[in-house]
Design an enzyme around this catalytic site. Structure first.
Site, mmCIF file in Angstrom:
data_model
loop_
_atom_site.group_PDB
_atom_site.id
_atom_site.type_symbol
_atom_site.label_atom_id
_atom_site.label_comp_id
_atom_site.label_asym_id
_atom_site.label_seq_id
_atom_site.Cartn_x
_atom_site.Cartn_y
_atom_site.Cartn_z
ATOM 1 N N LYS A 121 0.833 -1.214 0.000
ATOM 2 C CA LYS A 121 0.000 0.000 0.000
ATOM 3 C C LYS A 121 0.867 1.264 0.000
ATOM 4 O O LYS A 121 0.641 2.166 -0.787
ATOM 5 C CB LYS A 121 -0.919 0.034 1.244
ATOM 6 C CG LYS A 121 -1.880 -1.134 1.330
ATOM 7 C CD LYS A 121 -2.796 -1.018 2.539
ATOM 8 C CE LYS A 121 -2.082 -0.994 3.875
ATOM 9 N NZ LYS A 121 -1.324 -2.230 4.191
ATOM 10 N N ARG A 147 -9.724 0.898 8.932
ATOM 11 C CA ARG A 147 -9.288 -0.466 9.220
ATOM 12 C C ARG A 147 -10.286 -1.214 10.068
ATOM 13 O O ARG A 147 -10.059 -2.378 10.403
ATOM 14 C CB ARG A 147 -8.011 -0.384 10.034
ATOM 15 C CG ARG A 147 -6.740 -0.650 9.287
ATOM 16 C CD ARG A 147 -5.672 -0.377 10.317
ATOM 17 N NE ARG A 147 -4.495 -1.117 10.156
ATOM 18 C CZ ARG A 147 -3.426 -0.680 9.499
ATOM 19 N NH1 ARG A 147 -3.459 0.447 8.859
ATOM 20 N NH2 ARG A 147 -2.347 -1.394 9.484
ATOM 21 N N ARG A 195 11.857 -5.601 4.602
ATOM 22 C CA ARG A 195 11.596 -4.186 4.290
ATOM 23 C C ARG A 195 12.578 -3.247 5.006
ATOM 24 O O ARG A 195 12.871 -3.414 6.185
ATOM 25 C CB ARG A 195 10.174 -3.834 4.708
ATOM 26 C CG ARG A 195 9.903 -2.340 4.659
ATOM 27 C CD ARG A 195 8.463 -1.995 4.709
ATOM 28 N NE ARG A 195 7.804 -2.455 5.916
ATOM 29 C CZ ARG A 195 6.501 -2.335 6.134
ATOM 30 N NH1 ARG A 195 5.729 -1.805 5.200
ATOM 31 N NH2 ARG A 195 5.971 -2.773 7.245
ATOM 32 N N ARG A 215 11.435 -1.323 10.528
ATOM 33 C CA ARG A 215 10.373 -1.032 11.504
ATOM 34 C C ARG A 215 10.366 -2.097 12.595
ATOM 35 O O ARG A 215 10.484 -3.288 12.304
ATOM 36 C CB ARG A 215 9.010 -1.017 10.801
ATOM 37 C CG ARG A 215 8.643 0.348 10.278
ATOM 38 C CD ARG A 215 7.455 0.366 9.385
ATOM 39 N NE ARG A 215 6.257 -0.283 9.896
ATOM 40 C CZ ARG A 215 5.100 -0.293 9.269
ATOM 41 N NH1 ARG A 215 4.980 0.335 8.104
ATOM 42 N NH2 ARG A 215 4.054 -0.908 9.768
ATOM 43 N N ARG A 242 0.028 -8.681 13.445
ATOM 44 C CA ARG A 242 -0.621 -7.658 12.596
ATOM 45 C C ARG A 242 -1.488 -8.310 11.520
ATOM 46 O O ARG A 242 -2.570 -7.819 11.200
ATOM 47 C CB ARG A 242 0.446 -6.767 11.943
ATOM 48 C CG ARG A 242 0.999 -5.744 12.928
ATOM 49 C CD ARG A 242 2.312 -5.153 12.454
ATOM 50 N NE ARG A 242 2.227 -4.520 11.173
ATOM 51 C CZ ARG A 242 3.232 -4.417 10.311
ATOM 52 N NH1 ARG A 242 4.423 -4.916 10.608
ATOM 53 N NH2 ARG A 242 3.072 -3.818 9.165
HETATM 54 P P1 AP5 Z 1 4.855 -1.662 1.712
HETATM 55 O O1 AP5 Z 1 4.492 -0.786 0.571
HETATM 56 O O2 AP5 Z 1 5.705 -1.046 2.793
HETATM 57 O O3 AP5 Z 1 3.548 -2.371 2.322
HETATM 58 P P2 AP5 Z 1 2.307 -1.770 3.118
HETATM 59 O O4 AP5 Z 1 1.088 -2.422 2.579
HETATM 60 O O5 AP5 Z 1 2.343 -0.271 3.133
HETATM 61 O O6 AP5 Z 1 2.613 -2.376 4.548
HETATM 62 P P3 AP5 Z 1 2.543 -1.750 5.997
HETATM 63 O O7 AP5 Z 1 3.240 -2.761 6.888
HETATM 64 O O8 AP5 Z 1 3.078 -0.346 6.038
HETATM 65 O O9 AP5 Z 1 1.033 -1.738 6.267
HETATM 66 P P4 AP5 Z 1 0.346 -1.799 7.601
HETATM 67 O O10 AP5 Z 1 -1.036 -1.604 7.123
HETATM 68 O O11 AP5 Z 1 0.571 -2.942 8.495
HETATM 69 O O12 AP5 Z 1 1.093 -0.652 8.437
HETATM 70 P P5 AP5 Z 1 0.663 0.804 8.876
HETATM 71 O O13 AP5 Z 1 1.853 1.642 8.813
HETATM 72 O O14 AP5 Z 1 -0.579 1.234 8.164
HETATM 73 O O15 AP5 Z 1 5.593 -2.955 1.107
HETATM 74 C C1 AP5 Z 1 6.121 -3.960 1.964
HETATM 75 C C2 AP5 Z 1 7.482 -4.463 1.400
HETATM 76 O O16 AP5 Z 1 7.228 -5.169 0.184
HETATM 77 C C3 AP5 Z 1 8.468 -3.342 1.059
HETATM 78 O O17 AP5 Z 1 9.751 -3.762 1.398
HETATM 79 C C4 AP5 Z 1 8.331 -3.163 -0.477
HETATM 80 O O18 AP5 Z 1 9.536 -2.736 -1.070
HETATM 81 C C5 AP5 Z 1 7.950 -4.589 -0.916
HETATM 82 N N1 AP5 Z 1 7.033 -4.604 -2.059
HETATM 83 C C6 AP5 Z 1 5.935 -3.820 -2.244
HETATM 84 N N2 AP5 Z 1 5.298 -4.152 -3.388
HETATM 85 C C7 AP5 Z 1 6.019 -5.188 -3.931
HETATM 86 C C8 AP5 Z 1 5.874 -5.974 -5.122
HETATM 87 N N3 AP5 Z 1 4.862 -5.773 -5.987
HETATM 88 N N4 AP5 Z 1 6.788 -6.942 -5.342
HETATM 89 C C9 AP5 Z 1 7.812 -7.167 -4.478
HETATM 90 N N5 AP5 Z 1 8.007 -6.441 -3.339
HETATM 91 C C10 AP5 Z 1 7.122 -5.463 -3.075
HETATM 92 O O19 AP5 Z 1 0.229 0.549 10.404
HETATM 93 C C11 AP5 Z 1 1.174 0.305 11.430
HETATM 94 C C12 AP5 Z 1 0.479 0.306 12.775
HETATM 95 O O20 AP5 Z 1 -0.116 1.613 13.028
HETATM 96 C C13 AP5 Z 1 -0.709 -0.673 12.929
HETATM 97 O O21 AP5 Z 1 -0.261 -1.971 13.303
HETATM 98 C C14 AP5 Z 1 -1.523 0.016 14.041
HETATM 99 O O22 AP5 Z 1 -0.979 -0.211 15.309
HETATM 100 C C15 AP5 Z 1 -1.372 1.486 13.698
HETATM 101 N N6 AP5 Z 1 -2.447 1.974 12.781
HETATM 102 C C16 AP5 Z 1 -2.278 2.469 11.534
HETATM 103 N N7 AP5 Z 1 -3.471 2.783 10.979
HETATM 104 C C17 AP5 Z 1 -4.425 2.470 11.895
HETATM 105 C C18 AP5 Z 1 -5.845 2.531 11.898
HETATM 106 N N8 AP5 Z 1 -6.530 2.986 10.822
HETATM 107 N N9 AP5 Z 1 -6.504 2.110 13.006
HETATM 108 C C19 AP5 Z 1 -5.833 1.679 14.087
HETATM 109 N N10 AP5 Z 1 -4.477 1.570 14.158
HETATM 110 C C20 AP5 Z 1 -3.770 1.959 13.058
#
Ligand code: AP5
Length: 224
Positions: free
Chosen positions: A18, A93, A132, A165, A176
C-alpha cells in the site's frame, strides 16, 4: 457544479504494498497521500502525547483505538491540501472507522471514488515485511531482495539512512496479519456491497501493480 474531489482508499493487508503504491499513485493523481501508520510513526518518533498513546498498541501489532485514530484522520482531512482529493492508506481499518469516514464525507458532500484492494498471499506478505527497509528522511520503501537500494543502508532518493520497523519482527508481523483478518477484512465486504471495491493482484512486479491500480482509478472515473 463544483468538481468532486478524488477520494481513493487503498486497502490491503500489512506488507501488500500500500505504501509503495500510494506514493506513486498520489504523485500521478496530484493528490496528497494520507497514511495513518506514517502519522502515528511521526508522533511516536517525536514523542508527542498522541505518540505515547499509540506506541504500546503499535509495538504489539494491535490497532490503536478507534476514537483516537478517527479524530486524527478526520483532522488531517480538514487541511487545505485535501480540497481536491486524497489517497487514504491504512484507514479505515475497522467498521466504525469506515462509518465515521462516511459521515464526514456526507457532511462535506464528498463521495468515495474507488477502493482498490491489493491482494497478496500470507506467505509472500511475511517475506515482504521481514525484508523491508525504509528511509528515515523521506520514507522511501526498499526491500532487501525485491527492491534493494544501490548502496546498502542508504536511500537512493535522498541519501538518508535506512531502518527496519520494529513491528516488522516476525512475531509482531504475524499478530498484525491476524488483526487484519479479524478486524479489517469486514471493511472489504462493506465497500464491496457499495460497488466500490476493485481487486488487484499484488503479487506482480511493483510497476505492474501500479499500472493495474491506475487502470482501476481511471475506470472508476469514467463510471462516475
Ligand atoms: P509496503 O508498501 O511497505 O507495504 P504496506 O502495505 O504499506 O505495509 P505496511 O506494513 O506499512 O502496512 P500496515 O497496514 O501494516 O502498516 P501501517 O503503517 O498502516 O511494502 C512492503 C514491502 O514489500 C516493502 O519492502 C516493499 O519494497 C515490498 N514490495 C511492495 N510491493 C512489492 C511488489 N509488488 N513486489 C515485491 N516487493 C514489493 O500501520 C502500522 C500500525 O499503526 C498498525 O499496526 C496500528 O498499530 C497502527 N495503525 C495504523 N493505521 C491504523 C488505523 N486505521 N486504526 C488503528 N491503528 C492503526
Amino acid at each position: 457544479m463544483a468538481t468532486q474531489p478524488m477520494i481513493v482508499i487503498l486497502m490491503g493487508p500489512p506488507g501488500a504494498g500500500k505504501g509503495t503504491q500510494a506514493k506513486r499513485l498520489a504523485a500521478k493523481l496530484g493528490i496528497p497521500h494520507i497514511a495513518s501508520g506514517d502519522i502515528f510513526r511521526w508522533h511516536v518518533h517525536n514523542q508527542t502525547e498522541l505518540g505515547k498513546i499509540a506506541k504500546p498498541y503499535m509495538d504489539k501489532g494491535e490497532l490503536v483505538p478507534d476514537d483516537v485514530t478517527i479524530a486524527m484522520v478526520i483532522d488531517r482531512l480538514s487541511q487545505p491540501d485535501c480540497a481536491d482529493g486524497v489517497l487514504l492508506d491504512g484507514f479505515p481499518r475497522t467498521l466504525p472507522q469506515a462509518q465515521a469516514l462516511d459521515e464526514r464525507f456526507a457532511e462535506l458532500g464528498w463521495c468515495i471514488h474507488v477502493v482498490p484492494y491489493i491482494r497478496v498471499s500470507e506467505e509472500v506478505l511475511l517475506r515482504r515485511l521481514s525484508g523491508r527497509w525504509i528511509c528515515r528522511n523521506c520514507g522511501a520503501v526498499y526491500h532487501i531482495e525485491f527492491r534493494p537500494p544501490a548502496k546498502p543502508g542508504v536511500c537512493d532518493v535522498c541519501g538518508g539512512p535506512l531502518y527496519q520497523r520494529s513491528d516488522d519482527k516476525p512475531e509482531t508481523a504475524k499478530r498484525r496479519l491476524a488483526v487484519y483478518f479479524e478486524q479489517t477484512e469486514p471493511v472489504l465486504a462493506y465497500y464491496e456491497k457499495q460497488g466500490l471495491l476493485v481487486e488487484v493482484d499484488g503479487e506482480r512486479s511493483i510497476e505492474e501493480v501500479e499500472q493495474a491500480l491506475l487502470r482501476a482509478v481511471k475506470f472508476a472515473e469514467k463510471g462516475n
